[in-house]
Design an enzyme around this catalytic site. Structure first.
Site, PDB file in Angstrom:
ATOM      1  N   SER A 117       0.799  -1.233   0.000  1.00 55.08           N
ATOM      2  CA  SER A 117       0.000   0.000   0.000  1.00 55.08           C
ATOM      3  C   SER A 117       0.824   1.273   0.000  1.00 55.08           C
ATOM      4  CB  SER A 117      -0.935   0.007   1.221  1.00 55.08           C
ATOM      5  OG  SER A 117      -0.185   0.052   2.429  1.00 55.08           O
ATOM      6  N   SER A 150      15.604  -6.012   1.526  1.00 51.56           N
ATOM      7  CA  SER A 150      16.526  -5.790   2.622  1.00 51.56           C
ATOM      8  C   SER A 150      16.871  -4.304   2.586  1.00 51.56           C
ATOM      9  CB  SER A 150      17.775  -6.673   2.479  1.00 51.56           C
ATOM     10  OG  SER A 150      18.654  -6.477   3.564  1.00 51.56           O
ATOM     11  N   TYR A 208      17.167  -2.583  14.009  1.00 50.04           N
ATOM     12  CA  TYR A 208      16.840  -2.603  12.581  1.00 50.04           C
ATOM     13  C   TYR A 208      17.904  -3.400  11.828  1.00 50.04           C
ATOM     14  CZ  TYR A 208      15.875  -0.842   7.866  1.00 50.04           C
ATOM     15  OH  TYR A 208      15.592  -0.746   6.526  1.00 50.04           O
ATOM     16  N   LYS A 240      17.670  -7.059   9.800  1.00 51.22           N
ATOM     17  CA  LYS A 240      18.022  -7.138   8.379  1.00 51.22           C
ATOM     18  C   LYS A 240      19.190  -8.086   8.145  1.00 51.22           C
ATOM     19  CE  LYS A 240      15.020  -4.370   6.399  1.00 51.22           C
ATOM     20  NZ  LYS A 240      14.033  -4.872   5.421  1.00 51.22           N
TER      21      LYS A 240
END
Length: 279
Positions: A10, A133, A147, A151
């Site tokens: 979205s 990624s 974060y 990843k």
């Protein structure tokens, strides 16, 4: 003409990929937490876009959604796993709930999506799995530890799984964008500040975020339309590239990080060899 499954469809790059696929005539199963944001595309493209709301951190709902998509569409050629967000704060500033949410959304959800679709792709004779990624999957910034952890974690998983599924005609690609103008900063989770970190690199990162009003990507060099095109085109590269850096900033940062790690490895080579049994 192909059929894609896109999560996080979205907004951001997911939205751009979905739009470009529909414009060129493909079919898209587009899922997002707020699927109503895709209503304009449903109105324009009709039954070429299949939409549904999905919280990808709900593993059972994720599996059920995959079952529905393959049952109703029959075949999915490419899965684009794109949902994500970021947490900012020093390690001790982060709340437990923030850590759990970061791991759930950015690492566990892609892993569970891959586990859900791989049997389907294998049964149909192959396909592609493209995982968003970031250059942050190879480099790090103070204040973004969780974060990066998520990843780096998902990259380790995907790199390990790629040779597992290659014999079945399934290719895996990790997309590593630099900073792209997507408004990503607006979904950051900012940890409560500890005074001790005010004058440290973490404090500098926090002040930068505050100065931009959370719009970290406003002046980014990365073009989201070009990034989306590169992602779509990567599905036709054979063999599938395991990693694909997008943006000159990503290329430069990753190259410096890899060269730095290799140089450090060479500097400590004698220590590594010194721990072997004597021959």
């Amino acid at each position: 003409m192909s059929t894609w499954l896109v999560t996080g469809a979205s907004s951001g790059i997911g939205r751009k990929v979905t739009e470009q696929l529909l414009r060129r005539g493909d079919h898209v199963a587009a899922v997002a937490r707020r699927a109503e944001r895709l209503d304009d595309l449903v109105k324009e493209y009709g039954d070429r876009i299949w939409t549904a709301p999905l919280d990808v951190t709900d593993t059972e709902a994720l599996r059920d959604m995959v079952d529905r998509i393959f049952a109703e569409l029959g075949r999915v050629d490419v899965v684009f796993s794109n949902a994500g967000s970021g947490a900012v704060g020093a390690a001790e500033e982060l709340e437990d709930s923030t850590i759990e949410q970061q791991i759930a959304l950015t690492m566990t959800a892609p892993i569970q999506l891959a586990r859900a679709v791989i049997p389907r792709l294998r049964a149909q004779g192959g396909g592609r799995f493209i995982q968003t990624s970031t250059m942050g999957g190879q480099i790090t910034t103070p204040g973004a530890g969780m974060y990066h952890a998520s990843k780096w974690g998902v990259e380790g998983f995907m790199e390990s799984v790629a040779p597992e599924v290659a014999p079945f005609g399934i290719g895996i690609t990790m997309i590593q964008p630099g900073v792209v103008r997507t408004g990503f900063g607006s979904v950051l989770s900012i940890a409560p500040e500890l005074d001790a970190y005010a004058s440290t690199p973490v404090g500098q990162v926090r002040r930068y975020i505050q100065a931009t009003g959370g719009n970290l990507t406003a002046d980014a060099t990365g073009d989201p339309e070009k990034a989306a095109t590169a992602i779509i085109n990567s599905a036709d590269i054979s063999p599938a590239p395991l990693r694909l850096a997008l943006g000159s900033d990503s290329y430069g940062a990753i190259k410096r990080a890899l060269e730095g790690r290799l140089a450090e490895l060479e500097r400590t080579k004698s220590i590594a060899f010194s721990t072997d049994f004597a021959r």
